[in-house]
Design a protein around this motif. Sequence first.
Motif, PDB file in Angstrom:
ATOM      1  N   GLY A   1       9.212  10.440   5.482  1.00 58.24           N
ATOM      2  CA  GLY A   1       8.753  11.797   5.264  1.00 58.24           C
ATOM      3  C   GLY A   1       7.574  11.840   4.318  1.00 58.24           C
ATOM      4  N   SER A   2       7.690  11.110   3.198  1.00 57.31           N
ATOM      5  CA  SER A   2       6.597  11.103   2.236  1.00 57.31           C
ATOM      6  C   SER A   2       5.383  10.392   2.808  1.00 57.31           C
ATOM      7  CB  SER A   2       7.043  10.441   0.925  1.00 57.31           C
ATOM      8  OG  SER A   2       7.500   9.126   1.156  1.00 57.31           O
ATOM      9  N   MET A   3       5.603   9.387   3.683  1.00 56.92           N
ATOM     10  CA  MET A   3       4.495   8.695   4.321  1.00 56.92           C
ATOM     11  C   MET A   3       3.716   9.627   5.233  1.00 56.92           C
ATOM     12  SD  MET A   3       3.549   5.600   3.799  1.00 56.92           S
ATOM     13  CE  MET A   3       2.876   5.130   5.378  1.00 56.92           C
ATOM     14  N   GLU A   4       4.445  10.511   5.965  1.00 64.19           N
ATOM     15  CA  GLU A   4       3.779  11.445   6.859  1.00 64.19           C
ATOM     16  C   GLU A   4       2.900  12.419   6.075  1.00 64.19           C
ATOM     17  OE1 GLU A   4       7.251  11.497  10.299  1.00 64.19           O
ATOM     18  OE2 GLU A   4       6.775  13.303   9.179  1.00 64.19           O
ATOM     19  N   GLU A   5       3.373  12.787   4.878  1.00 65.14           N
ATOM     20  CA  GLU A   5       2.590  13.699   4.055  1.00 65.14           C
ATOM     21  C   GLU A   5       1.313  13.021   3.570  1.00 65.14           C
ATOM     22  OE1 GLU A   5       5.097  15.033   0.952  1.00 65.14           O
ATOM     23  OE2 GLU A   5       6.547  15.989   2.270  1.00 65.14           O
ATOM     24  N   ARG A   6       1.419  11.747   3.156  1.00 64.07           N
ATOM     25  CA  ARG A   6       0.240  11.047   2.638  1.00 64.07           C
ATOM     26  C   ARG A   6      -0.636  10.545   3.782  1.00 64.07           C
ATOM     27  NH1 ARG A   6       4.140   9.229  -1.270  1.00 64.07           N
ATOM     28  NH2 ARG A   6       4.718   7.547   0.122  1.00 64.07           N
ATOM     29  N   ASN A   7       0.015   9.848   4.751  1.00 65.00           N
ATOM     30  CA  ASN A   7      -0.668   9.345   5.941  1.00 65.00           C
ATOM     31  C   ASN A   7      -1.908   8.519   5.593  1.00 65.00           C
ATOM     32  OD1 ASN A   7      -0.812   9.036   8.720  1.00 65.00           O
ATOM     33  ND2 ASN A   7      -2.277  10.700   8.946  1.00 65.00           N
ATOM     34  N   CYS A   8      -1.865   7.825   4.467  1.00 66.61           N
ATOM     35  CA  CYS A   8      -3.028   7.041   4.066  1.00 66.61           C
ATOM     36  C   CYS A   8      -2.635   5.689   3.498  1.00 66.61           C
ATOM     37  CB  CYS A   8      -3.845   7.810   3.035  1.00 66.61           C
ATOM     38  SG  CYS A   8      -2.927   8.199   1.534  1.00 66.61           S
ATOM     39  N   CYS A   9      -1.402   5.536   3.019  1.00 69.44           N
ATOM     40  CA  CYS A   9      -0.977   4.282   2.405  1.00 69.44           C
ATOM     41  C   CYS A   9       0.544   4.232   2.415  1.00 69.44           C
ATOM     42  CB  CYS A   9      -1.500   4.182   0.969  1.00 69.44           C
ATOM     43  SG  CYS A   9      -0.755   5.386  -0.164  1.00 69.44           S
ATOM     44  N   ILE A  10       1.102   3.130   1.939  1.00 77.98           N
ATOM     45  CA  ILE A  10       2.560   3.004   1.914  1.00 77.98           C
ATOM     46  C   ILE A  10       3.165   3.633   0.668  1.00 77.98           C
ATOM     47  CG2 ILE A  10       2.433   0.890   3.284  1.00 77.98           C
ATOM     48  CD1 ILE A  10       3.231  -0.634   0.680  1.00 77.98           C
ATOM     49  N   GLY A  11       2.312   4.151  -0.215  1.00 80.15           N
ATOM     50  CA  GLY A  11       2.824   4.870  -1.383  1.00 80.15           C
ATOM     51  C   GLY A  11       3.225   4.015  -2.559  1.00 80.15           C
ATOM     52  N   GLY A  12       2.672   2.802  -2.653  1.00 79.93           N
ATOM     53  CA  GLY A  12       3.030   1.923  -3.763  1.00 79.93           C
ATOM     54  C   GLY A  12       4.309   1.158  -3.509  1.00 79.93           C
ATOM     55  N   VAL A  13       4.712   0.342  -4.472  1.00 74.67           N
ATOM     56  CA  VAL A  13       5.883  -0.523  -4.294  1.00 74.67           C
ATOM     57  C   VAL A  13       6.882  -0.333  -5.436  1.00 74.67           C
ATOM     58  CG1 VAL A  13       4.606  -2.247  -2.978  1.00 74.67           C
ATOM     59  CG2 VAL A  13       4.730  -2.451  -5.470  1.00 74.67           C
ATOM     60  N   ASP A  14       8.133  -0.725  -5.149  1.00 78.13           N
ATOM     61  CA  ASP A  14       9.210  -0.600  -6.127  1.00 78.13           C
ATOM     62  C   ASP A  14       9.332  -1.827  -7.016  1.00 78.13           C
ATOM     63  OD1 ASP A  14      10.445   1.953  -4.988  1.00 78.13           O
ATOM     64  OD2 ASP A  14      10.472   0.645  -3.236  1.00 78.13           O
ATOM     65  N   PHE A  15       8.951  -2.978  -6.465  1.00 73.72           N
ATOM     66  CA  PHE A  15       9.023  -4.240  -7.205  1.00 73.72           C
ATOM     67  C   PHE A  15       7.768  -5.058  -6.947  1.00 73.72           C
ATOM     68  CE2 PHE A  15      13.465  -3.172  -6.374  1.00 73.72           C
ATOM     69  CZ  PHE A  15      14.066  -3.371  -7.607  1.00 73.72           C
ATOM     70  N   ILE A  16       7.376  -5.821  -7.939  1.00 71.68           N
ATOM     71  CA  ILE A  16       6.347  -6.843  -7.786  1.00 71.68           C
ATOM     72  C   ILE A  16       6.935  -8.153  -8.278  1.00 71.68           C
ATOM     73  CG2 ILE A  16       4.121  -7.703  -8.614  1.00 71.68           C
ATOM     74  CD1 ILE A  16       3.158  -4.840  -8.826  1.00 71.68           C
ATOM     75  N   THR A  17       6.775  -9.203  -7.491  1.00 65.23           N
ATOM     76  CA  THR A  17       7.169 -10.534  -7.948  1.00 65.23           C
ATOM     77  C   THR A  17       5.899 -11.326  -8.245  1.00 65.23           C
ATOM     78  OG1 THR A  17       7.310 -11.386  -5.674  1.00 65.23           O
ATOM     79  CG2 THR A  17       9.334 -10.542  -6.667  1.00 65.23           C
ATOM     80  N   LEU A  18       5.836 -11.870  -9.435  1.00 64.62           N
ATOM     81  CA  LEU A  18       4.695 -12.660  -9.896  1.00 64.62           C
ATOM     82  C   LEU A  18       5.257 -14.007 -10.329  1.00 64.62           C
ATOM     83  CD1 LEU A  18       1.637 -12.137 -10.192  1.00 64.62           C
ATOM     84  CD2 LEU A  18       2.060 -11.451 -12.546  1.00 64.62           C
TER      85      LEU A  18
ATOM     86  N   GLY B   1      15.325   0.068   2.117  1.00 65.59           N
ATOM     87  CA  GLY B   1      13.919   0.373   2.307  1.00 65.59           C
ATOM     88  C   GLY B   1      13.054   0.158   1.087  1.00 65.59           C
ATOM     89  N   SER B   2      13.594  -0.459   0.045  1.00 60.40           N
ATOM     90  CA  SER B   2      12.777  -0.734  -1.134  1.00 60.40           C
ATOM     91  C   SER B   2      11.629  -1.659  -0.765  1.00 60.40           C
ATOM     92  CB  SER B   2      13.630  -1.393  -2.227  1.00 60.40           C
ATOM     93  OG  SER B   2      14.593  -0.495  -2.726  1.00 60.40           O
ATOM     94  N   LYS B   3      10.477  -1.402  -1.357  1.00 63.78           N
ATOM     95  CA  LYS B   3       9.280  -2.174  -1.049  1.00 63.78           C
ATOM     96  C   LYS B   3       8.982  -3.163  -2.174  1.00 63.78           C
ATOM     97  CE  LYS B   3       7.105   1.637   1.509  1.00 63.78           C
ATOM     98  NZ  LYS B   3       7.928   2.770   1.048  1.00 63.78           N
ATOM     99  N   VAL B   4       8.755  -4.419  -1.785  1.00 58.00           N
ATOM    100  CA  VAL B   4       8.444  -5.486  -2.733  1.00 58.00           C
ATOM    101  C   VAL B   4       7.055  -6.024  -2.417  1.00 58.00           C
ATOM    102  CG1 VAL B   4       9.097  -7.761  -3.604  1.00 58.00           C
ATOM    103  CG2 VAL B   4      10.872  -6.113  -2.960  1.00 58.00           C
ATOM    104  N   LEU B   5       6.264  -6.226  -3.436  1.00 54.21           N
ATOM    105  CA  LEU B   5       4.969  -6.880  -3.301  1.00 54.21           C
ATOM    106  C   LEU B   5       5.068  -8.250  -3.944  1.00 54.21           C
ATOM    107  CD1 LEU B   5       1.913  -7.070  -2.721  1.00 54.21           C
ATOM    108  CD2 LEU B   5       1.529  -5.858  -4.891  1.00 54.21           C
ATOM    109  N   GLU B   6       4.914  -9.279  -3.138  1.00 54.51           N
ATOM    110  CA  GLU B   6       4.904 -10.641  -3.673  1.00 54.51           C
ATOM    111  C   GLU B   6       3.458 -11.106  -3.777  1.00 54.51           C
ATOM    112  OE1 GLU B   6       6.061 -15.231  -2.768  1.00 54.51           O
ATOM    113  OE2 GLU B   6       6.535 -13.727  -1.253  1.00 54.51           O
ATOM    114  N   ILE B   7       3.053 -11.489  -4.977  1.00 56.93           N
ATOM    115  CA  ILE B   7       1.673 -11.895  -5.222  1.00 56.93           C
ATOM    116  C   ILE B   7       1.593 -13.414  -5.305  1.00 56.93           C
ATOM    117  CG2 ILE B   7      -0.294 -11.678  -6.772  1.00 56.93           C
ATOM    118  CD1 ILE B   7       0.912  -9.048  -7.759  1.00 56.93           C
ATOM    119  N   GLY B   8       0.744 -14.002  -4.459  1.00 56.28           N
ATOM    120  CA  GLY B   8       0.631 -15.457  -4.421  1.00 56.28           C
ATOM    121  C   GLY B   8       1.794 -16.052  -3.662  1.00 56.28           C
ATOM    122  N   CYS B   9       1.933 -15.677  -2.401  1.00 60.62           N
ATOM    123  CA  CYS B   9       3.151 -16.024  -1.657  1.00 60.62           C
ATOM    124  C   CYS B   9       3.215 -17.478  -1.225  1.00 60.62           C
ATOM    125  CB  CYS B   9       3.298 -15.117  -0.436  1.00 60.62           C
ATOM    126  SG  CYS B   9       2.011 -15.343   0.824  1.00 60.62           S
ATOM    127  N   GLY B  10       2.059 -18.194  -1.232  1.00 59.63           N
ATOM    128  CA  GLY B  10       2.111 -19.589  -0.806  1.00 59.63           C
ATOM    129  C   GLY B  10       2.645 -19.708   0.608  1.00 59.63           C
TER     130      GLY B  10
END
Length: 320
Positions: A189-206, A87-96
């Motif tokens: 569980g943490s998403m239900e508490e926030r209920n506004c966003c995905i809570g940030g990401v664990d990795f970013i690929t640039l 379930g780790s979240k990755v944000l890829e910037i400039g995915c082409g």
Amino acid sequence: MSVSAAEAAEYHSKDFDWETLRQEIENDPSLTYHLLPFVSPQPEQQVSKDPIKAWQSFHIQHSAGKFFKERRYLLKEFPELVSCGDGSKVLEIGCGNGSTALPILRGNDKIILYACDCSNETLQRAKEFVVACNVASVEHRFHPFYCDFATTGFPKWLACDYCRENFGKKDPNCISDVKEERTLETDSGSMEERNCCIGGVDFITLIFTLSAVPLQIMPTALRECFSVLKPGGMLLFRDYGLYDMTMLRFEPDQRVGFREYMRSDGTHSYFFCLDTVRNLFICAGFIELEIEYCCVKSVNRRNGKSMQRVWVHGKFQKPA
């Protein structure tokens, strides 16, 4: 050795010494103009081109996808993308067109990938490309979205103001799993508490993205990356290095800054030395884990000429 393994090994190899290349370039009179300080032209002499529109046009022109190749070397360069928790979240910037997204999704069937680009056309192409490859549960794990991160920043659903503020307070629900396991149940569980966003990401690929951003905007762009990364999370970086073959092909009139060039189609390209990358990331708040030149010698299949490619490889972490 499989084709994928062979390509990965090729991209990761050290075929020549960067210092030797530097001496050759700096002693070549025909290349002196690359080394000179840049004198900004007068305002009336400047050619103004919108970099976003230039990249949108570029992607439309290359919409067939043949211009890009799947980056199979990524998992060898960045094994953290394979070993991270479920379930780790990755944000890829400039995915082409998805050439980076695909090997990540294939290499870890538990990872969730959010991929952004400044071109709606290329986002649609990326979605079609990834879906066509029959990756497991891709409809639940691949989320492309439009974003010009360098000028407008990331959307609040990625990390709301509350989460961004609390990232600095070491909220236990927001700690990245780069070094520790975390489950999808914990996430929900943490998403239900926030209920506004995905809570940030664990990795970013640039990956070959920052070089397309004008130099003066890079600090803002990296601070924006820092703001949506969880404490302990990592940013994985790869981009054009100083004295790469493509830099040496630019003509003097294509310089728009020191080590910064504009192609005929209006797209920008900056070529990084290690110190520049290090300073940019440290000033944005990151901790340096790895940084080095990757020097690869390849052969042009059409004309048989040898090409010396230089890239900067880096790993940076947000303090936990």
